[in-house]
Write an enzyme that holds these catalytic residues in place. Structure first.
Site, mmCIF file in Angstrom:
data_model
loop_
_atom_site.group_PDB
_atom_site.id
_atom_site.type_symbol
_atom_site.label_atom_id
_atom_site.label_comp_id
_atom_site.label_asym_id
_atom_site.label_seq_id
_atom_site.Cartn_x
_atom_site.Cartn_y
_atom_site.Cartn_z
ATOM 1 N N CYS A 150 66.125 40.697 39.860
ATOM 2 C CA CYS A 150 65.241 41.822 40.193
ATOM 3 C C CYS A 150 64.074 41.293 41.016
ATOM 4 O O CYS A 150 63.887 40.078 41.166
ATOM 5 C CB CYS A 150 64.742 42.538 38.939
ATOM 6 N N LYS A 151 63.278 42.197 41.535
ATOM 7 C CA LYS A 151 62.093 41.796 42.297
ATOM 8 C C LYS A 151 61.088 42.935 42.311
ATOM 9 O O LYS A 151 61.461 44.109 42.377
ATOM 10 C CB LYS A 151 62.468 41.444 43.738
#
Length: 381
Positions: free
Chosen positions: A68-69
């Site tokens: 994720c980011k």
């Protein structure tokens, strides 16, 4: 797995800041990645970075975490940057509680993230299964203790990624049959750039150029990395007052003009693009930054025969440190954690270059095949 699992947009109510969270995939109902803050951050960039994180966790041989980011379009130097980060994390709290572990990245100090999450009563993000696992709970205690420890003068999260980059660069240079004392140029002098410079200098490489947000400093005989780190200002800026008389100071836009063997972009994304890829003088690029090369530039580098250690192989130090400590994969000491990162980085780099040579193919193409994420789980519900 061409599409991300989740993309969320956030609008700050007190400033013009805008932010996004992208979960590319969950593994065991868990996903991990950093949060960056910079005026140039975009939705598309965050999605690309989340994609890279999924590959990075695969390169870490992780069976616990997907990619994720987080990203915030705002000036990380602004006086209210931490308050903006806090409001962003509050907005993302439902996702964090569902197994999304977002930490620090460009412009965001991971210790600030941990402090805010503690203040919000969330603590270190974890799933229900993690909360019920005594080994993980001990790992969290070990992690809280280790983040305040130092190695070679750096806090752990300030050095693990940069040292991993240095080990990858050294291993790739050896795979290429390169001679000792190779010349290195580093673009970016934040935690990653500075720690990579120190580690490479300790291994006998000559750091001949460093660019920060304000300037480029060059010395063909080699820069005094220890001095530059000791006098470094906040946010990864060098102190010109500490430069030796034989240093040449140039505009930071000229970082590709410096003759070198190894080039390490260690700051923003897309800094090597179709308009400057022909200027690259190095025979090896090690991607300390995430997605520093555009697709158009990549074609040029491929045609020119320039070797690349891709970002999700080169800069996985921080997430390996997190996984290894939290899930009890290494002894909870700085020395053991760094040794683990060195072993993984060298192993992946050697595998990548050996396979690319065997197939006669470009490293990025081979890396995408070797480390393709295959698991697409669900949130912790």
């Amino acid at each position: 797995m061409d599409k991300p699992y989740l993309v969320v947009e956030w609008q700050d109510t007190e400033t013009d800041a805008k932010g996004w969270l992208c979960v590319y995939n969950f593994v065991n109902h868990y996903a991990g990645g950093g949060t960056r803050m910079h005026p140039t951050v975009t939705r598309e960039e965050v999605i690309r970075l989340a994609h890279t994180m999924a590959y990075k966790y695969t390169a870490c041989a992780s069976t616990t975490t997907g990619g994720c980011k987080g990203g915030i379009a705002y000036d990380y130097k602004a006086p209210d940057a931490k308050q903006v980060l806090r409001r962003y994390l509050i907005a993302m709290a439902p996702y964090i509680k569902a197994g999304v572990s977002i930490g620090g990245d460009l412009g965001v100090d991971y210790l600030d993230v941990l402090q805010i999450l503690d203040e919000l009563g969330i603590g270190l993000p974890q799933t229900k299964a993690m909360k019920a696992d005594p080994r993980v709970q001990q790992g969290i205690i070990n992690h809280e203790r280790m983040v305040n420890m130092r190695y070679d003068g750096f806090l752990m999260y300030d050095m693990v990624t940069g040292y991993g980059v240095a080990y990858c660069a050294d291993e790739a240079w050896k795979c290429k049959g390169g001679q000792p004392g190779a010349r290195v140029v580093i673009q970016g002098f934040g935690c990653v750039g500075a720690s990579a410079a120190k580690c490479l200098a300790q291994m006998g490489y000559r750091i001949v150029g460093i660019a920060d947000a304000n300037c480029l400093v060059v010395c063909p005989e080699g820069l005094d990395v220890e001095q530059l780190i000791a006098t470094r200002r906040p946010k990864g800026e060098m102190d010109p007052g500490s430069f030796a008389a034989n240093y040449q100071v140039l505009p930071n836009t000229r970082w590709l003009d410096v003759d070198c063997d190894i080039l390490i972009p260690a700051a923003l994304e897309d800094v090597i693009h179709r308009d400057n890829a022909h200027q690259v003088k190095a025979s090896l690029i090690v991607e300390a930054a995430n997605i520093p090369v555009t697709a158009e530039a990549d074609q040029i580098l491929r045609q020119r025969g320039i070797d690349v250690v891709v970002d999700f192989v080169a800069n996985l130090g921080a997430i390996r440190f997190y996984d290894a400590v939290i899930f009890g994969l290494v002894e909870p000491t700085p020395q053991a954690a760094v040794a683990d990162i060195e072993n993984l980085c060298r192993q992946n780099t050697r595998r990548l270059f050996t396979e690319a040579a065997r197939q006669g193919r470009y490293q990025r193409d081979v890396a995408r095949e070797l480390f393709t994420p295959t698991i697409k789980d669900t949130p912790d519900i």
